[in-house]
Design a protein around this motif. Sequence first.
Motif, mmCIF file in Angstrom:
data_model
loop_
_atom_site.group_PDB
_atom_site.id
_atom_site.type_symbol
_atom_site.label_atom_id
_atom_site.label_comp_id
_atom_site.label_asym_id
_atom_site.label_seq_id
_atom_site.Cartn_x
_atom_site.Cartn_y
_atom_site.Cartn_z
ATOM 1 N N ALA A 96 -8.503 12.199 -1.407
ATOM 2 C CA ALA A 96 -9.030 11.076 -0.436
ATOM 3 C C ALA A 96 -9.699 9.909 -1.057
ATOM 4 C CB ALA A 96 -9.890 11.536 0.831
ATOM 5 N N PHE A 97 -8.739 9.023 -0.983
ATOM 6 C CA PHE A 97 -9.247 7.726 -1.601
ATOM 7 C C PHE A 97 -10.877 7.364 -1.224
ATOM 8 C CE2 PHE A 97 -8.634 4.149 -4.434
ATOM 9 C CZ PHE A 97 -8.717 3.102 -3.462
ATOM 10 N N ASN A 98 -10.952 7.308 0.216
ATOM 11 C CA ASN A 98 -12.095 6.853 0.624
ATOM 12 C C ASN A 98 -13.297 7.560 0.145
ATOM 13 O OD1 ASN A 98 -11.835 9.124 2.127
ATOM 14 N ND2 ASN A 98 -11.434 8.003 4.079
ATOM 15 N N ARG A 99 -13.125 8.697 -0.633
ATOM 16 C CA ARG A 99 -14.312 9.417 -1.159
ATOM 17 C C ARG A 99 -14.868 8.704 -2.509
ATOM 18 N NH1 ARG A 99 -12.976 15.587 -1.593
ATOM 19 N NH2 ARG A 99 -14.779 15.458 -2.515
ATOM 20 N N TYR A 100 -13.854 8.159 -3.043
ATOM 21 C CA TYR A 100 -14.543 7.466 -4.417
ATOM 22 C C TYR A 100 -14.850 6.160 -4.492
ATOM 23 C CZ TYR A 100 -12.068 11.720 -6.000
ATOM 24 O OH TYR A 100 -11.684 13.046 -6.167
ATOM 25 N N GLY A 101 -15.718 5.900 -5.377
ATOM 26 C CA GLY A 101 -16.235 4.513 -5.586
ATOM 27 C C GLY A 101 -15.179 3.956 -6.671
ATOM 28 N N SER A 122 -11.630 -5.577 -3.791
ATOM 29 C CA SER A 122 -11.497 -5.016 -2.484
ATOM 30 C C SER A 122 -10.830 -3.817 -2.446
ATOM 31 C CB SER A 122 -10.960 -6.199 -1.542
ATOM 32 O OG SER A 122 -9.623 -6.674 -2.007
ATOM 33 N N ARG A 123 -10.730 -3.217 -1.329
ATOM 34 C CA ARG A 123 -9.891 -2.109 -1.139
ATOM 35 C C ARG A 123 -9.510 -1.695 0.092
ATOM 36 N NH1 ARG A 123 -13.880 2.592 -3.052
ATOM 37 N NH2 ARG A 123 -12.039 3.973 -2.393
ATOM 38 N N ASP A 124 -8.122 -1.264 0.239
ATOM 39 C CA ASP A 124 -7.687 -0.729 1.438
ATOM 40 C C ASP A 124 -7.530 0.669 1.376
ATOM 41 O OD1 ASP A 124 -5.882 -0.157 3.539
ATOM 42 O OD2 ASP A 124 -4.757 -1.830 3.423
ATOM 43 N N LYS A 166 -4.333 2.386 2.752
ATOM 44 C CA LYS A 166 -3.105 2.471 1.755
ATOM 45 C C LYS A 166 -3.482 2.987 0.265
ATOM 46 C CE LYS A 166 -0.768 -1.618 4.282
ATOM 47 N NZ LYS A 166 -0.506 -2.719 4.120
ATOM 48 N N ASN A 167 -4.723 3.469 0.050
ATOM 49 C CA ASN A 167 -4.958 3.950 -1.093
ATOM 50 C C ASN A 167 -4.829 3.026 -2.230
ATOM 51 O OD1 ASN A 167 -5.480 6.300 0.367
ATOM 52 N ND2 ASN A 167 -4.450 7.406 -1.051
ATOM 53 N N ILE A 168 -5.176 1.632 -2.099
ATOM 54 C CA ILE A 168 -5.220 0.731 -3.185
ATOM 55 C C ILE A 168 -6.481 -0.167 -3.225
ATOM 56 C CG2 ILE A 168 -3.996 -1.274 -3.596
ATOM 57 C CD1 ILE A 168 -1.403 -0.641 -1.898
ATOM 58 N N VAL A 197 -16.637 -1.550 -6.495
ATOM 59 C CA VAL A 197 -16.845 -1.598 -5.059
ATOM 60 C C VAL A 197 -17.113 0.037 -4.463
ATOM 61 C CG1 VAL A 197 -14.070 -1.187 -4.560
ATOM 62 C CG2 VAL A 197 -15.873 -2.110 -2.691
ATOM 63 N N SER A 198 -18.004 -0.018 -3.643
ATOM 64 C CA SER A 198 -18.241 1.515 -2.762
ATOM 65 C C SER A 198 -17.091 2.233 -2.104
ATOM 66 C CB SER A 198 -19.596 1.567 -2.321
ATOM 67 O OG SER A 198 -19.624 0.760 -1.203
ATOM 68 N N ARG A 199 -17.137 3.306 -1.739
ATOM 69 C CA ARG A 199 -16.026 3.990 -1.322
ATOM 70 C C ARG A 199 -15.624 3.300 0.128
ATOM 71 N NH1 ARG A 199 -16.957 8.328 2.382
ATOM 72 N NH2 ARG A 199 -19.458 8.492 2.869
ATOM 73 N N LEU A 200 -16.755 2.838 0.787
ATOM 74 C CA LEU A 200 -16.467 2.193 2.194
ATOM 75 C C LEU A 200 -16.564 0.559 2.261
ATOM 76 C CD1 LEU A 200 -17.837 4.816 4.483
ATOM 77 C CD2 LEU A 200 -15.565 4.585 3.802
ATOM 78 N N SER A 201 -16.717 0.190 0.927
ATOM 79 C CA SER A 201 -16.966 -1.422 0.773
ATOM 80 C C SER A 201 -17.995 -1.801 1.257
ATOM 81 C CB SER A 201 -15.529 -1.903 1.670
ATOM 82 O OG SER A 201 -14.356 -1.572 1.107
#
Length: 125
Positions: free
Chosen positions: A28-33, A71-73, A76-78, A51-55
């Motif tokens: 899961a991408f949203n777990r990672y800084g 930034s991050r999405d 979409k894991n980007i 950027v932190s995991r939830l921006s």
Amino acid sequence: QVQLAESGGDLVQTGGSLRLSCAADGVAFNRYGMAWFRQAPGKERSFVAAVSRLSFKTNYAHSVKDRFTVSRDNAKNILFLEMNNLKPEDTAAYYCAARVRGDIVSSAARDYDYWGQGTQVTVSP
């Protein structure tokens, strides 16, 4: 295990813009800084932005603040790095990195667990 793949590097003129992308595959991408680092020939790898995991948090190197935006999405894991007003001193290989402790934005390379292979950015005078 997180696999990271950067893209978007190119040759641009001074004052130009580029957007780098880092696609993440695996857990899961949203777990990672996430962070961007860069390395110019003959120099050590240096911090660019994180950027932190939830921006909720971001951090920038002084040399790129007000020119670059991370930034991050998570859908979409980007991870992105928008680079404006590029200068010849921005020439380097750019790497994305991921860390398990996703709520902390760190500028230290040793704090990151996974790395991509890099994408080259060259800024001509």
